[in-house]
Scaffold this motif. Structure first.
Motif, mmCIF file in Angstrom:
data_model
loop_
_atom_site.group_PDB
_atom_site.id
_atom_site.type_symbol
_atom_site.label_atom_id
_atom_site.label_comp_id
_atom_site.label_asym_id
_atom_site.label_seq_id
_atom_site.Cartn_x
_atom_site.Cartn_y
_atom_site.Cartn_z
ATOM 1 N N TYR A 191 20.150 25.996 -19.472
ATOM 2 C CA TYR A 191 20.132 27.381 -19.688
ATOM 3 C C TYR A 191 19.025 27.807 -20.639
ATOM 4 C CZ TYR A 191 25.007 26.182 -18.527
ATOM 5 O OH TYR A 191 25.889 25.527 -18.012
ATOM 6 N N THR A 201 22.998 38.517 -16.445
ATOM 7 C CA THR A 201 23.198 38.652 -15.083
ATOM 8 C C THR A 201 24.234 37.733 -14.844
ATOM 9 O OG1 THR A 201 21.695 36.749 -14.518
ATOM 10 C CG2 THR A 201 20.859 39.049 -14.711
ATOM 11 N N LYS A 202 24.693 37.454 -13.428
ATOM 12 C CA LYS A 202 25.539 36.491 -12.875
ATOM 13 C C LYS A 202 25.041 35.114 -12.453
ATOM 14 C CE LYS A 202 29.581 39.239 -11.640
ATOM 15 N NZ LYS A 202 30.130 39.951 -10.493
ATOM 16 N N HIS A 203 23.533 35.113 -12.593
ATOM 17 C CA HIS A 203 22.747 34.014 -12.315
ATOM 18 C C HIS A 203 23.208 32.509 -13.266
ATOM 19 C CE1 HIS A 203 19.477 31.390 -11.536
ATOM 20 N NE2 HIS A 203 18.638 31.966 -10.618
ATOM 21 N N ASP A 206 22.032 32.303 -16.836
ATOM 22 C CA ASP A 206 22.517 33.047 -18.023
ATOM 23 C C ASP A 206 23.861 32.779 -18.371
ATOM 24 O OD1 ASP A 206 20.146 34.563 -18.169
ATOM 25 O OD2 ASP A 206 20.615 35.840 -16.605
ATOM 26 N N LYS A 231 12.038 35.082 -16.433
ATOM 27 C CA LYS A 231 12.808 36.327 -16.032
ATOM 28 C C LYS A 231 12.439 37.384 -16.400
ATOM 29 C CE LYS A 231 17.292 35.409 -15.112
ATOM 30 N NZ LYS A 231 18.504 36.164 -15.644
ATOM 31 N N TYR A 239 13.762 30.913 -15.536
ATOM 32 C CA TYR A 239 14.435 30.177 -14.576
ATOM 33 C C TYR A 239 14.409 28.740 -14.939
ATOM 34 C CZ TYR A 239 14.685 34.631 -12.147
ATOM 35 O OH TYR A 239 14.867 35.928 -11.684
ATOM 36 N N TYR A 245 19.124 21.375 -11.927
ATOM 37 C CA TYR A 245 20.329 21.358 -11.287
ATOM 38 C C TYR A 245 20.926 20.307 -10.781
ATOM 39 C CZ TYR A 245 19.325 26.408 -10.126
ATOM 40 O OH TYR A 245 18.991 27.766 -10.135
ATOM 41 N N GLY A 330 13.431 30.715 -8.189
ATOM 42 C CA GLY A 330 14.376 31.231 -9.348
ATOM 43 C C GLY A 330 15.454 32.093 -8.616
ATOM 44 N N SER A 331 15.445 31.865 -7.220
ATOM 45 C CA SER A 331 16.456 32.834 -6.783
ATOM 46 C C SER A 331 17.809 32.193 -6.385
ATOM 47 C CB SER A 331 15.967 33.607 -5.402
ATOM 48 O OG SER A 331 15.590 32.562 -4.321
ATOM 49 N N GLU A 333 20.936 31.166 -7.373
ATOM 50 C CA GLU A 333 21.718 31.677 -8.507
ATOM 51 C C GLU A 333 23.263 31.050 -8.964
ATOM 52 O OE1 GLU A 333 22.656 35.852 -7.981
ATOM 53 O OE2 GLU A 333 20.486 36.251 -8.278
ATOM 54 N N LYS A 334 23.282 29.872 -8.050
ATOM 55 C CA LYS A 334 24.711 28.974 -8.395
ATOM 56 C C LYS A 334 24.409 27.641 -8.666
ATOM 57 C CE LYS A 334 27.964 31.810 -6.081
ATOM 58 N NZ LYS A 334 29.211 31.791 -5.036
#
Length: 446
Positions: A191, A201-203, A206, A231, A239, A245, A330-331, A333-334
């Protein structure tokens, strides 16, 4: 868009020249040195007596934070190597610079083995207990003397941010903390943002935050060197490093499957009921003949656990590689497992774990005790340190500060600095030591 050459930076705190991969000693590679430094650190050792889920268990097979971290690093190494193999084919310039697929494995393994290094005693309730002390407990009185972000750091005390502090904080004689490579620090940061604004945001980036105000400069140094993408939001927010990940996936795979395994072995979850859910996850890879030949429950569960981890590793690798571009810009989101085809099965397993393990009597009793222990310890040590600073310490304060290690007694001009020192000390304690220390300050010396 972020680029891999920059993201795989071997730079360490204090370096004045670039470390080129092609010039590295292959027998003592920089990313592997990171792993070694973590393993030999005192913060890592304390994980052997920190709860994973089942508290202070006397059984020999339940996981501590230490065994969990080692398992996450094994899964992380495999994820990194598998992904790295394909990325080197996609980006041949990395090969020319000397990078190998083992580099990706080493970075993810090192970031994975330290992913819980900042977690307080008593599991996730330990984080909440520190936060509650400053939000609704005696620590609430400090709010007016702190900036909004400093206060948010405390009321939302975050193990990830505390981990970054442990890894990078300069002390006398140890400039730059453990001095890990920036690639490994980047992969560690799930994070990469400060505590405010909260969940703008829901990213996935965040969901929580990754550094305290005290480490903002160190964070920016790492983020800028790696070329992390900023961001477009208020506050310091970036990001993720793509390999974060994979660290997250390794952790998700291990706690989902292995906490469940602990629950079955402890008898908290009925075996027949539980194995039905595990089999759904591994139905395409299970060897029924082998499974039915296993005589003991522990062996049947172990076989299914190994298969399940293998299935989820394959999924995480495929999803990462299919979404490399989105991850780099950075797109994405999950989390990787939120996109996997076994999401329903994973959620079923987590739901059972929550119901049967995380809310079991032992776990709840530990969390209740943890709240009281942490609040009392914070109160005594913060008061003593502040009284010393203000020149009105009592004899009791002097005695109490003798229990505080010297590295947590550095002169801090700001209230925030002093409070963070004590919070860091409390977070460093193992479950057992926190209980023993609490008994001492309560007058029980037996």
């Amino acid at each position: 868009m972020m680029n891999w050459e920059q993201l795989l930076s071997l730079k360490r705190f204090g370096d004045t020249q670039k470390r080129e991969r092609i010039k590295q000693d292959e027998t003592r590679l920089g990313f592997e040195v990171d792993f070694d430094r973590i393993i030999f650190s005192s913060a890592f050792r304390s994980l052997q007596d920190k709860t994973q889920v089942i508290p202070l268990s006397k059984t020999d097979f339940v996981h501590t934070r230490l065994t969990h971290s080692l398992e996450v690093s094994v899964v992380g190494r495999t994820l990194g190597r598998r992904v790295g193999k394909v990325l080197l084919e996609r980006h041949p310039n990395l090969k020319d610079l000397g990078y190998t697929f083992n580099d990706f494995g080493a970075i993810v393994a090192a970031a994975s083995v330290m992913h819980d290094i900042g977690n307080p005693p008593f599991g996730h309730s330990g984080e909440k207990a520190i936060g509650e002390y400053f939000k609704t407990g005696n620590g609430a009185k400090y709010k007016e003397q702190l900036t909004e972000k400093e206060y948010q750091d405390l009321i939302d005390f975050e193990g990830n941010a505390n981990g970054f502090k442990i890894l990078t904080e300069s002390n006398q004689g140890t400039e730059g903390g453990l001095r890990l490579s920036y690639a490994t620090l980047g992969a560690f940061m799930k994070y990469p943002k400060e505590s405010l604004p909260k969940k703008p945001t829901k990213h996935i980036v965040d969901k929580k935050y990754g550094f305290f105000q005290s480490e903002k400069e160190a964070f920016l140094d790492v983020a800028n060197d790696l070329g992390l993408q900023q961001k477009e939001s208020s506050g310091v927010s970036y990001y993720r490093h793509p390999l974060a990940y994979l660290v997250e996936a390794a952790d998700d795979i291990c706690y989902t499957i292995i906490d469940f395994e602990d629950g079955i072995n402890l008898g908290l979850i009925d075996e027949d009921y539980a194995l039905e859910y595990m089999i759904k996850l591994v139905k395409d890879t299970i060897d029924s003949k082998k499974y039915h030949s296993l005589q003991y429950k522990k062996d049947r569960v172990s076989y299914l656990r190994a298969l399940a981890i293998g299935v989820l590793i394959n999924e995480a690798v495929d999803i990462f590689l299919a979404n490399e571009e989105a991850i780099l810009n950075g797109s994405f989101e999950k989390s990787l497992l939120d996109k996997c085809k076994y999401e329903a099965q994973i959620n079923d397993i987590i739901k059972i774990s929550v119901d049967k393990i995380y809310r079991s009597k032992d776990v709840v009793e530990k969390e209740v005790a943890g709240y009281k222990i942490i609040a009392d310890l914070l109160d005594v040590f913060v008061t003593a340190l502040n009284n010393k600073f203000e020149g009105n310490q009592s004899n009791y304060d002097k005695l109490v500060l003798n229990l505080l290690p010297k590295e947590y007694q550095q002169e801090k001009e700001s209230l925030y600095g002093r409070v963070m020192q004590v919070s860091g000390f409390i977070a460093s304690l193992s479950d057992g030591y926190a209980i023993r220390l609490h008994k001492k300050i309560k007058g029980n010396i037996i």
